[in-house]
Design a protein around this motif. Structure first.
Motif, PDB file in Angstrom:
ATOM      1  N   SER A  39      -5.619  21.888 -35.164  1.00  0.00           N
ATOM      2  CA  SER A  39      -4.742  20.881 -35.763  1.00  0.00           C
ATOM      3  C   SER A  39      -4.953  19.518 -35.103  1.00  0.00           C
ATOM      4  O   SER A  39      -5.129  18.495 -35.774  1.00  0.00           O
ATOM      5  N   ASP A  82      -3.931  29.639 -47.442  1.00  0.00           N
ATOM      6  CA  ASP A  82      -2.747  28.848 -47.062  1.00  0.00           C
ATOM      7  C   ASP A  82      -2.923  28.258 -45.658  1.00  0.00           C
ATOM      8  O   ASP A  82      -2.531  27.117 -45.400  1.00  0.00           O
ATOM      9  N   VAL A  86      -2.627  24.388 -44.308  1.00  0.00           N
ATOM     10  CA  VAL A  86      -1.708  24.023 -43.219  1.00  0.00           C
ATOM     11  C   VAL A  86      -2.445  23.286 -42.093  1.00  0.00           C
ATOM     12  O   VAL A  86      -1.978  22.277 -41.583  1.00  0.00           O
ATOM     13  N   ASN A 203       2.319  23.019 -36.504  1.00  0.00           N
ATOM     14  CA  ASN A 203       1.291  23.456 -37.462  1.00  0.00           C
ATOM     15  C   ASN A 203       0.787  24.854 -37.129  1.00  0.00           C
ATOM     16  O   ASN A 203       0.480  25.651 -38.019  1.00  0.00           O
ATOM     17  N   LYS A 206       3.374  27.180 -38.414  1.00  0.00           N
ATOM     18  CA  LYS A 206       3.251  27.254 -39.886  1.00  0.00           C
ATOM     19  C   LYS A 206       2.058  28.115 -40.288  1.00  0.00           C
ATOM     20  O   LYS A 206       2.115  28.843 -41.281  1.00  0.00           O
ATOM     21  N   ALA A 207       0.968  28.019 -39.511  1.00  0.00           N
ATOM     22  CA  ALA A 207      -0.229  28.823 -39.805  1.00  0.00           C
ATOM     23  C   ALA A 207       0.096  30.316 -39.649  1.00  0.00           C
ATOM     24  O   ALA A 207      -0.281  31.133 -40.492  1.00  0.00           O
ATOM     25  N   CYS A 210       1.930  31.812 -42.534  1.00  0.00           N
ATOM     26  CA  CYS A 210       1.140  32.095 -43.741  1.00  0.00           C
ATOM     27  C   CYS A 210       0.824  33.588 -43.848  1.00  0.00           C
ATOM     28  O   CYS A 210       0.604  34.104 -44.939  1.00  0.00           O
TER      29      CYS A 210
END
Length: 251
Positions: A39, A82, A86, A203, A206-207, A210
């Motif tokens: 990220s 996804d 992200v 992030n 969030k990953a 997924c």
């Protein structure tokens, strides 16, 4: 004041756009691994690519849902699409080599697909697992050996290849994880510590989110509460003291 702004301009000029390729055997290796660094590298304007060798269909989780290996692989592949969004990856390639079966393959066949991707992307830096593979899982150990072998061979002629970095964790971090038995690297083995921002940690979380089919395991490991604001790497064939602050430093 004038000199200060001049200095900033010079710093901006010095940031050279680099291309980095992460190579892992399974879906979620990147998110349980260095996602926060991926990220950050994207935020910093570098090109970040991911090569995953299997679709991870052989996971025991599939029994819970009643999926075949193929069905589970397809679902995990969709979850990875996804993740790609992200982390804002520059590109992602997910192959369909046999999950949990890399040890049964002719290693030259694995080498070939890794070489093909390196030739296609021409990265400056490659990242894979350190020798212990963190979890010790066979596929992780095999990918370490394969990528190192390919890197050493290709570096003789491929001038674009500059560095092989090995993702790892500290021994302290390994000791904190009680759900799985995992390994870390000794302080003297670590050559690079990359600090990341809060947004990068977000992030990373969030990953992990997924991977809906893996929610139970992700929650059980408490990994989301343990994502550090820095990640550590060994660098093959290099020793750095003081440690590098990013994977492109000195290139």
């Amino acid at each position: 004041h004038g000199s200060k702004s001049g200095k900033n301009t010079n710093n901006k000029l010095k940031i050279q756009k680099m291309k980095i390729l992460y190579i892992f055997p399974h879906p979620d290796d990147e998110s349980f691994g260095p996602a926060q660094v991926m990220s950050k590298q994207r935020m910093d304007g570098h090109d970040v690519y991911l090569l995953t060798l299997t679709k991870g269909g052989a996971t025991k989780q599939r029994h819970k849902f009643g999926y075949s290996v193929e069905e589970m692989g397809e679902i995990r592949y969709k979850e990875m699409l996804d993740v790609e969004k992200v982390l804002n990856l520059s590109g992602m390639n997910v192959l369909d080599l046999p999950d949990s079966g890399l040890k049964e393959m002719d290693p030259r066949d694995i080498e070939k697909v890794v070489k093909d991707e390196i030739k296609r992307l021409k990265p400056d830096v490659i990242v894979t697992y350190a020798v212990h593979g963190i979890s010790g899982f066979h596929d992780h150990l095999i990918i370490h050996g394969i990528v190192k072998r390919v890197f050493v061979e290709m570096k003789e002629t491929a001038t674009y290849l500059k560095r092989l970095a090995l993702f790892t964790i500290t021994e302290e971090a390994a000791a904190k994880q009680t759900h799985f038995k995992i390994s870390g690297s000794k302080p003297e083995e670590i050559d690079c510590t990359v600090k990341v921002d809060k947004q990068d940690v977000q992030n990373s979380i969030k990953a992990l989110d997924c991977y809906v089919t893996f929610k139970e395991t992700i929650d059980a490991t408490k990994i989301k509460e343990q994502i550090p604001d820095e990640a550590v790497f060994e660098i093959f064939g290099e020793t750095h003291e003081p440690k590098l602050k990013d994977l492109f430093e000195g290139l």
